[in-house]
Design an enzyme around this catalytic site. Structure first.
Site, PDB file in Angstrom:
ATOM      1  N   THR A 424       0.814  -1.198   0.000  1.00  0.00           N
ATOM      2  CA  THR A 424       0.000   0.000   0.000  1.00  0.00           C
ATOM      3  C   THR A 424       0.849   1.249   0.000  1.00  0.00           C
ATOM      4  O   THR A 424       2.061   1.207   0.130  1.00  0.00           O
ATOM      5  CB  THR A 424      -0.899   0.022   1.247  1.00  0.00           C
ATOM      6  OG1 THR A 424      -0.048  -0.133   2.388  1.00  0.00           O
ATOM      7  CG2 THR A 424      -1.918  -1.068   1.240  1.00  0.00           C
ATOM      8  N   SER A 488      -9.752  -5.760   4.710  1.00  0.00           N
ATOM      9  CA  SER A 488      -8.505  -5.010   4.615  1.00  0.00           C
ATOM     10  C   SER A 488      -8.018  -4.651   6.009  1.00  0.00           C
ATOM     11  O   SER A 488      -8.797  -4.597   6.961  1.00  0.00           O
ATOM     12  CB  SER A 488      -8.720  -3.731   3.803  1.00  0.00           C
ATOM     13  OG  SER A 488      -7.605  -2.865   3.914  1.00  0.00           O
ATOM     14  N   GLY A 512       0.657  -3.855   4.971  1.00  0.00           N
ATOM     15  CA  GLY A 512      -0.027  -5.129   5.096  1.00  0.00           C
ATOM     16  C   GLY A 512      -0.813  -5.244   6.386  1.00  0.00           C
ATOM     17  O   GLY A 512      -1.324  -4.262   6.927  1.00  0.00           O
TER      18      GLY A 512
END
Length: 610
Positions: A424, A488, A512
């Protein structure tokens, strides 16, 4: 401000399993203690960063070119979301391993009156089934086998979420926001040390002809640091998006190429033109909970980040109320000779890690897309429930926590034992009027599915679903279902003064399943330990995902390590490559407000403002 979204009509019949709640205790085994490495390789630890200050506006991102684009937009009077859009477009180009228009995002936004959250999470294609990641023998695929190719690609969502947020909160024209990225893509940018390292270390890159042509020299070697990398194909796509809006990606020639690439791969997926055309971003009610004298706001499901942070903070608060000696504010960090120059007290690491064990145990059991499964959001953050969880924390580590039984359980599910990985990026911004945004954006693992279309990478977000759909006859909440959004760990966060309602901070991180640990550490540093944002981010990373207690490799003293072992902690010293960005509103002795910003020394980011 809690909500449980109503169940989709087509799911009501299959979720009428209320009687199975009586068997919850029988399926409460904790997730595997075998945890994955960081989704992106580390690229060193910078020691040159200092907190930046500004009086009008500020933007921070994981790459200085993106941060500069954000500041450029803010200088023109753009809103915080305008800056975030410009930064996302640039990150698609300069940080392709982490995020991009082929991925998804969660946005938490303060418009000066209300907190708003926008869900741009990818969705499973209509033809996806819960056996997507099972082999012929019924065993789950290895992660790389599932990741590389079309199988792992979900319907991208970031552009639709940015469009929705811009329609409500944008100030500058949509097309203006893409100009910095278009110019960089046409003129080229220098390959950074971090991007070079990610290219060099990626074992699957050579399976992608487009990535080979873009990132490697003719002799097969990675292009060197400083090489000017141009991306005319991406520039052309961004120009179309600037003019046509997100339809330029979700319909027409680009959409057709995406589908052909996904379905035509040797490891094919089922993403279709109708999946792309039918995608919608969603505005969801924010999840806001109290922590001492602050209010912390984040994303509701399908993110587990907001709930996990609320549980961690609520558990620590209840623990302090029960036993004042466990007050984190009295456990200030100490100076060390390590690169970070500071480390938390052993007792603080102990207490925070224990609270995280409890939150991660519940996460594995209950968290999923609340449009498909009944997530007991209110129960999971209920102060009484969290007080009962806090009672499990003592002077020695509990090892591995069991999930609790919060109020409001409707269905019993098996725990999710899938790999916890996601690659990300993070952007934050505060504009001239005091509006603020925290956006976490992702393509899942490093370089996503490794499918490149028109200069950008497609996500492998489907691997955020459980690879195992059921266990011992019970369904896993986070199993694959058509149209569903995978769970998520992303945790974009805004913090306010609880009494006055004044905005105090915007922060978030990539990393993560460890995102929750990173944001919790930084927020506690800001709030309990009164650290400036750069020092809070610099703090060595630590925590527990309900396995060993994780310590950032090489950043902790021998004394702290021995103290934790004495408390019964099993330790794992690992690479913990966060990418936290934070902007905090501060006041001087005369009460004049300004902005203070920090960026993570573990990546290449900067905080820039005026």
């Amino acid at each position: 401000m809690f909500s449980i979204s109503p169940l989709s009509r087509h799911r009501r019949s299959t979720l009428s399993l209320i009687a199975l709640a009586l068997t919850l205790a029988a399926c409460s085994a904790p997730p595997s203690s075998t945890l994955p490495i960081a989704p992106e390789a580390g690229s060193g630890y910078r020691t040159d960063l200092k907190t930046r200050y500004a009086s009008k506006h500020m933007a921070a991102a994981a790459n200085p070119l993106a941060a500069e684009a954000g500041r450029e937009i803010l200088r023109e009077g753009g809103s915080a979301i305008d800056a975030a859009i410009a930064m996302q477009a640039v990150l698609t180009l300069v940080e392709p391993q982490s995020s991009g228009i082929g991925g998804g995002a969660f946005i938490v936004l303060w418009d000066g009156r209300n907190v708003r959250t926008y869900d741009g999470r990818e969705t499973a294609p209509a033809k996806a089934t819960e056996t997507l990641f099972l082999q012929e023998d019924g065993k789950p695929m290895g992660f790389t086998q599932a990741q590389i190719g079309g199988r792992s690609v979900g319907t991208p969502g970031v552009l639709r979420a940015l469009e929705l947020a811009h329609q409500k909160h944008g100030r500058l024209p949509w097309a203006r926001l893409f100009e910095p990225a278009i110019q960089l893509a046409e003129q080229g940018f220098a390959i950074s040390p971090r991007l070079h390292q990610l290219i060099t270390s990626d074992r699957s890159l050579r399976s992608s002809p487009e990535m080979v042509a873009y990132f490697l020299n003719a002799d097969g070697s990675p292009k060197a640091v400083g090489t000017r990398l141009k991306n005319p194909a991406l520039a052309a796509v961004l120009k179309r998006i600037a003019i046509e809006g997100p339809d330029a990606l979700y319909k027409g020639a680009v959409a057709q190429e995406i589908v052909a690439k996904v379905q035509g791969h040797a490891n094919p997926g089922s993403l279709s033109l109708s999946d792309l055309a039918g995608y919608t971003a969603k505005e969801r009610p924010p999840l806001c909970t109290d922590y001492k004298r602050w209010q912390v706001c984040g994303m509701p499901p399908p993110s587990s980040g907001g709930i996990a942070l609320a549980q961690i903070f609520g558990t620590l608060q209840a623990l302090e109320q029960r036993e004042p000696r466990f007050n984190l504010a009295t456990l200030a960090p100490v100076r060390t000779a390590k690169a970070a120059g500071i480390e938390p007290a052993p007792q603080a690491v102990h207490l925070i890690s224990e609270a995280e064990r409890l939150a991660y145990a519940d996460r594995a059991q209950y968290l999923a897309d609340a449009d498909f499964v009944p997530v007991p959001v209110k129960g999971l953050v209920d102060p009484g429930y969290l007080a009962s969880r806090a009672a499990l924390i003592g002077d020695r580590s509990m090892g591995m926590a069991e999930p609790g039984t919060p109020p409001g359980i409707q269905v019993a599910y098996a725990p999710d034992r899938s790999p916890m990985r996601i690659s990300t990026s993070q952007v934050v911004a505060v504009d001239d009027t005091g509006g603020a945004v925290s956006m976490t954006t992702t393509v899942e693992s490093a370089f996503g599915s490794h499918l490149m279309v028109q200069g950008f990478l497609l996500n492998n977000q489907m691997t955020d679903f459980s690879f195992i759909p059921e266990e011992n006859g019970q369904k896993v909440a986070n199993r694959v279902e058509p149209g569903k959004r995978p769970r998520s760990s992303m945790a974009p966060t805004l913090i306010f003064d609880r009494q006055s309602g004044e905005f105090l901070a915007t922060l978030g991180s990539p990393g993560g399943s460890q995102i929750i640990e990173y944001v919790a550490k930084s927020a506690i540093g800001l709030l309990d330990w009164k650290l400036d944002p750069q020092t809070a981010i610099n703090l060595p990373n630590f925590g527990s995902r309900n396995g060993p207690t994780e310590l950032e490799q090489g950043q902790f003293s021998a004394e702290l390590i021995e103290a934790l072992k004495a408390k019964g902690h099993t330790l794992s010293e690992i690479d913990m490559t966060s990418g936290t960005q934070a902007i905090v509103r501060v006041k001087d002795a005369q009460g004049k407000a300004s902005l203070a910003g920090g960026a993570d020394p573990r990546r290449e980011g900067e905080a820039l403002g005026d």
